[in-house]
Design an enzyme around this catalytic site. Structure first.
Site, mmCIF file in Angstrom:
data_model
loop_
_atom_site.group_PDB
_atom_site.id
_atom_site.type_symbol
_atom_site.label_atom_id
_atom_site.label_comp_id
_atom_site.label_asym_id
_atom_site.label_seq_id
_atom_site.Cartn_x
_atom_site.Cartn_y
_atom_site.Cartn_z
ATOM 1 N N ASN A 1 0.807 -1.315 0.329
ATOM 2 C CA ASN A 1 -0.266 -0.072 0.364
ATOM 3 C C ASN A 1 1.141 1.453 0.015
ATOM 4 O O ASN A 1 -0.103 2.771 -0.684
ATOM 5 C CB ASN A 1 -0.924 0.323 1.095
ATOM 6 C CG ASN A 1 -0.417 -0.272 2.656
ATOM 7 O OD1 ASN A 1 0.339 -0.522 2.438
ATOM 8 N ND2 ASN A 1 -1.089 0.171 3.575
ATOM 9 N N SER B 1 -0.781 -8.149 7.353
ATOM 10 C CA SER B 1 -1.764 -8.131 8.308
ATOM 11 C C SER B 1 -1.376 -8.930 9.734
ATOM 12 O O SER B 1 0.041 -9.021 9.460
ATOM 13 C CB SER B 1 -2.730 -9.140 7.506
ATOM 14 O OG SER B 1 -2.054 -9.803 7.065
ATOM 15 N N GLU C 1 4.362 -3.660 12.218
ATOM 16 C CA GLU C 1 3.545 -2.355 11.882
ATOM 17 C C GLU C 1 2.630 -3.374 11.307
ATOM 18 O O GLU C 1 2.203 -3.343 10.247
ATOM 19 C CB GLU C 1 3.976 -1.580 11.176
ATOM 20 C CG GLU C 1 3.457 -0.690 11.825
ATOM 21 C CD GLU C 1 2.281 0.107 10.757
ATOM 22 O OE1 GLU C 1 1.371 -0.531 10.811
ATOM 23 O OE2 GLU C 1 2.704 0.771 9.314
ATOM 24 N N CYS D 1 -3.851 1.685 6.972
ATOM 25 C CA CYS D 1 -3.428 1.034 8.691
ATOM 26 C C CYS D 1 -3.905 1.747 9.016
ATOM 27 O O CYS D 1 -4.494 1.480 10.972
ATOM 28 C CB CYS D 1 -2.280 -0.119 9.275
ATOM 29 S SG CYS D 1 -0.344 1.332 8.587
ATOM 30 N N GLU E 1 -11.002 -5.311 10.101
ATOM 31 C CA GLU E 1 -10.427 -4.496 9.585
ATOM 32 C C GLU E 1 -10.620 -3.902 7.762
ATOM 33 O O GLU E 1 -10.453 -5.063 7.106
ATOM 34 C CB GLU E 1 -8.987 -4.430 9.134
ATOM 35 C CG GLU E 1 -7.992 -2.703 8.513
ATOM 36 C CD GLU E 1 -6.517 -3.390 8.720
ATOM 37 O OE1 GLU E 1 -6.297 -4.914 8.675
ATOM 38 O OE2 GLU E 1 -5.971 -2.107 8.413
HETATM 39 P P1 NAD Z 1 -1.942 -10.573 3.414
HETATM 40 O O1 NAD Z 1 -2.364 -11.150 4.572
HETATM 41 O O2 NAD Z 1 -1.799 -11.739 2.042
HETATM 42 O O3 NAD Z 1 -0.415 -10.284 3.257
HETATM 43 C C1 NAD Z 1 0.338 -8.784 3.667
HETATM 44 C C2 NAD Z 1 1.559 -8.544 3.593
HETATM 45 O O4 NAD Z 1 1.895 -9.855 3.809
HETATM 46 C C3 NAD Z 1 1.649 -8.479 1.854
HETATM 47 O O5 NAD Z 1 2.377 -7.761 1.940
HETATM 48 C C4 NAD Z 1 2.339 -9.810 1.446
HETATM 49 O O6 NAD Z 1 3.259 -9.817 0.396
HETATM 50 C C5 NAD Z 1 2.585 -10.268 3.149
HETATM 51 N N1 NAD Z 1 2.973 -11.289 3.586
HETATM 52 C C6 NAD Z 1 1.970 -12.781 3.265
HETATM 53 N N2 NAD Z 1 2.267 -13.557 3.437
HETATM 54 C C7 NAD Z 1 3.313 -13.517 4.070
HETATM 55 C C8 NAD Z 1 4.885 -14.307 4.758
HETATM 56 N N3 NAD Z 1 5.031 -15.811 5.299
HETATM 57 N N4 NAD Z 1 5.899 -14.068 5.240
HETATM 58 C C9 NAD Z 1 5.547 -12.685 4.486
HETATM 59 N N5 NAD Z 1 5.356 -12.354 4.545
HETATM 60 C C10 NAD Z 1 3.773 -12.096 3.574
HETATM 61 O O7 NAD Z 1 -3.118 -9.456 2.518
HETATM 62 P P2 NAD Z 1 -3.109 -8.033 1.487
HETATM 63 O O8 NAD Z 1 -4.517 -9.071 1.045
HETATM 64 O O9 NAD Z 1 -1.394 -8.065 0.602
HETATM 65 O O10 NAD Z 1 -3.277 -7.066 2.871
HETATM 66 C C11 NAD Z 1 -4.838 -6.888 3.101
HETATM 67 C C12 NAD Z 1 -4.579 -6.791 4.555
HETATM 68 O O11 NAD Z 1 -3.279 -6.350 4.982
HETATM 69 C C13 NAD Z 1 -5.175 -5.568 5.151
HETATM 70 O O12 NAD Z 1 -6.603 -6.425 5.797
HETATM 71 C C14 NAD Z 1 -3.825 -4.986 6.909
HETATM 72 O O13 NAD Z 1 -4.347 -5.286 7.677
HETATM 73 C C15 NAD Z 1 -2.695 -5.829 5.724
HETATM 74 N N6 NAD Z 1 -1.768 -4.816 5.880
HETATM 75 C C16 NAD Z 1 -1.331 -4.057 6.630
HETATM 76 C C17 NAD Z 1 -0.264 -2.985 5.819
HETATM 77 C C18 NAD Z 1 -0.505 -1.833 7.204
HETATM 78 O O14 NAD Z 1 -0.031 -0.577 6.739
HETATM 79 N N7 NAD Z 1 -0.413 -2.258 8.403
HETATM 80 C C19 NAD Z 1 -0.043 -2.774 4.638
HETATM 81 C C20 NAD Z 1 -0.544 -3.642 3.680
HETATM 82 C C21 NAD Z 1 -1.402 -4.468 4.132
#
Ligand code: NAD
Length: 475
Positions: free
Chosen positions: A149, A226, A247, A281, A378
């Site tokens: 993001n 996430s 974070e 977030c 969320e």
């Molecule tokens: P997701 O849970 O699939 O992935 C979230 C992030 O984690 C992605 O960047 C992904 O590449 C990474 N990831 C996933 N599995 C991983 C692993 N095993 N090891 C290392 N990295 C891994 O979710 P999504 O559909 O990509 O994003 C949506 C959710 O993610 C949202 O609900 C939000 O909570 C969260 N999110 C939070 C932030 C933040 O700034 N805190 C940023 C992006 C996404």
């Protein structure tokens, strides 16, 4: 594609191409390029490079380190326009928001670099003939995982924190929005950063984290993403006794007291909520509005939400771009349908726009029951949830009822209210009468399931150091 850079990994000072997966433009679903997939051999090379890079960098004077880091920030400032175009292409945000993200990333890099020369230890007063000195030493090679993001400012936080403290880093940036990280790393390369200090890889996130985290050469994990993934990585880090900065997600409450102008506050809220199409977030999401101004606030919010210009972020008149991926559309549709079925009013938006590109309007839902999924999960998208409350105590109770605790917001003219909110809200960051959750010099991070550790400010840099006490008896 013109304006979109080649996406390569960067290991031990060299760029490396490899086959991988397509990068998709969320505004029209076209293919922008290919992001490489790191092999185990690439990860081993990155680990060796980070170890060697750390030996060089920790022995580079803090002033010299700051010079290189500041030069990288200056190069990024020169390149902001071309970088912003690539970011809008891959992530969707309006071009001006992309520019602001990059400039904010520069603020963070510059602040950290300037603070890195002041990472003072302490001399503790002690009995005669004894001196206790606390040294702040760089923790070592860092494994960093950044999300899609904020393609530039999230990696910038991690790279700036590590490098300004004297650490080396392996950054696994987002495969969905890789150009921000590539351009960030290119600036450090061009600024003369020694080989191995900063390494960039892409690939299968789970495979990379599972390979890197257990490695004895990695001394700190930093992840933004996430909550479920954060908990999984934190467990792994714990198993190998690695400190971590987590974070994670949020579900930010916004408490609107009846001593403010409802229409003006609704206008500010539309700007805050629509930033990056709500994929933030710290996005303001659960609005708890005192009853006497509730309907006025909700109607003004909806009116202004309907006026937002949604479209391809490369058009400078656009105020909200597409969601960054198709998952976002599915999530918004599911949450809206659930809320409607449970009796919520849809005051604005509610349906996908068109069928090419991931466009979803700013959607305002009112009168949601506590068990509506959107009130508990969320949304990470352009959903604003507006509900009435009678008292400040009720608002605080509702704000605190979820396991999230990242950002919170409140609007009030009363210092007394502000004090009670500062005391009572379970969040890592509270902003009163505005929607900026953090700036370069302030610590940013969560409580409860939203994570631990801090990015930004002196607190952020300290996470990249260890405090070593040297107890010296004079002879
Ligand atoms: P997701 O849970 O699939 O992935 C979230 C992030 O984690 C992605 O960047 C992904 O590449 C990474 N990831 C996933 N599995 C991983 C692993 N095993 N090891 C290392 N990295 C891994 O979710 P999504 O559909 O990509 O994003 C949506 C959710 O993610 C949202 O609900 C939000 O909570 C969260 N999110 C939070 C932030 C933040 O700034 N805190 C940023 C992006 C996404």
């Amino acid at each position: 594609m013109a304006n979109y850079p080649d996406i390569e990994m960067y290991i031990d000072g060299h760029w490396k191409a490899a086959s991988g997966q397509p990068v998709i433009n969320p505004a029209d679903e076209s293919v922008l390029g290919t992001v490489p997939t790191a092999s185990i051999a690439d990860l081993d090379d990155a680990l060796a490079a980070a170890e060697n890079g750390f030996a060089v960098w920790r022995n580079t004077s803090p002033a010299k380190r700051a010079q290189v880091i500041l030069k990288a920030a200056a190069l990024i400032r020169e390149r902001v326009n071309e970088m912003a175009v690539a970011m809008t292409l891959e992530q969707g945000k309006p071009i001006e928001q992309a520019r602001l993200e990059i400039l904010r990333g520069c603020d963070i890099i510059e602040w950290d670099a300037s603070e890195g020369v002041r990472l003072y230890g302490r001399v503790i007063p002690s009995e005669p003939g004894m001196r206790h000195t606390v040294l702040r030493q760089p923790i070592g090679p860092v494994a960093a995982f950044s999300p899609w993001n904020f393609p530039m400012s999230s990696p910038a936080r991690k790279v700036a924190g590590a490098l300004s403290s004297g650490c080396s880093i392996i950054l696994k940036a987002s495969e969905e929005t890789p150009a921000g990280a590539v351009q960030l790393v290119r600036a450090f390369h061009d600024a003369g950063l020694p080989a191995g200090v900063l390494n960039l890889v892409f690939g299968n996130p789970a495979e990379i984290s599972e390979y890197l985290i257990p490695q004895s050469r990695i001394k700190l994990i930093t992840f933004t993403g996430s909550i479920p993934v954060g908990k999984h990585l934190a467990e792994m880090a714990g198993r190998y006794m690695k400190p971590a900065i987590m974070e994670l997600g949020g579900h930010a409450p916004v408490i609107v007291c009846d001593d403010v102008d409802p229409a003006a506050t609704a206008g500010t809220s539309v700007i805050g909520k629509s930033r990056n199409a709500g994929q933030v977030c710290v996005a303001p999401t659960r609005f708890f509005v005192q009853e006497s101004i509730y309907e006025h606030f909700a109607q003004s919010f909806a009116e202004k939400a309907k006026q937002l210009k949604v479209g391809n972020g490369l058009d400078p008149s656009i105020q909200m771009g597409p969601l960054a991926n198709a998952r976002g559309i599915d999530a918004m549709e599911t949450l809206v349908a659930d809320a409607k079925a449970k009796g919520a009013r849809v005051l604005a938006g509610g349906h996908r726009i068109g069928n090419r590109g991931y466009f979803f309007p700013l959607t305002v839902l009112a009168d949601l029951p506590d068990d509506a999924r959107a009130m508990n999960e969320e949304p990470f998208g352009p959903l604003a949830l507006v509900n009435p409350v009678k008292t400040l105590d009720e608002a605080i109770e509702k704000a605190n009822c979820l396991p999230y605790g990242l950002a919170g917001y409140a609007f009030t003219r009363s210092a007394g209210n502000a004090d009670r909110l500062a005391d009572g809200l379970e969040v890592g960051n509270l902003s009163i009468n505005h929607f900026v959750a953090s700036v370069a010099e302030t610590p940013f991070g969560g409580v409860k399931d939203s994570g631990y550790g801090r990015e930004g400010g002196t607190e952020g840099l300290q996470c990249y150091t260890v405090a070593k006490n040297v107890s010296h008896k004079m002879m």
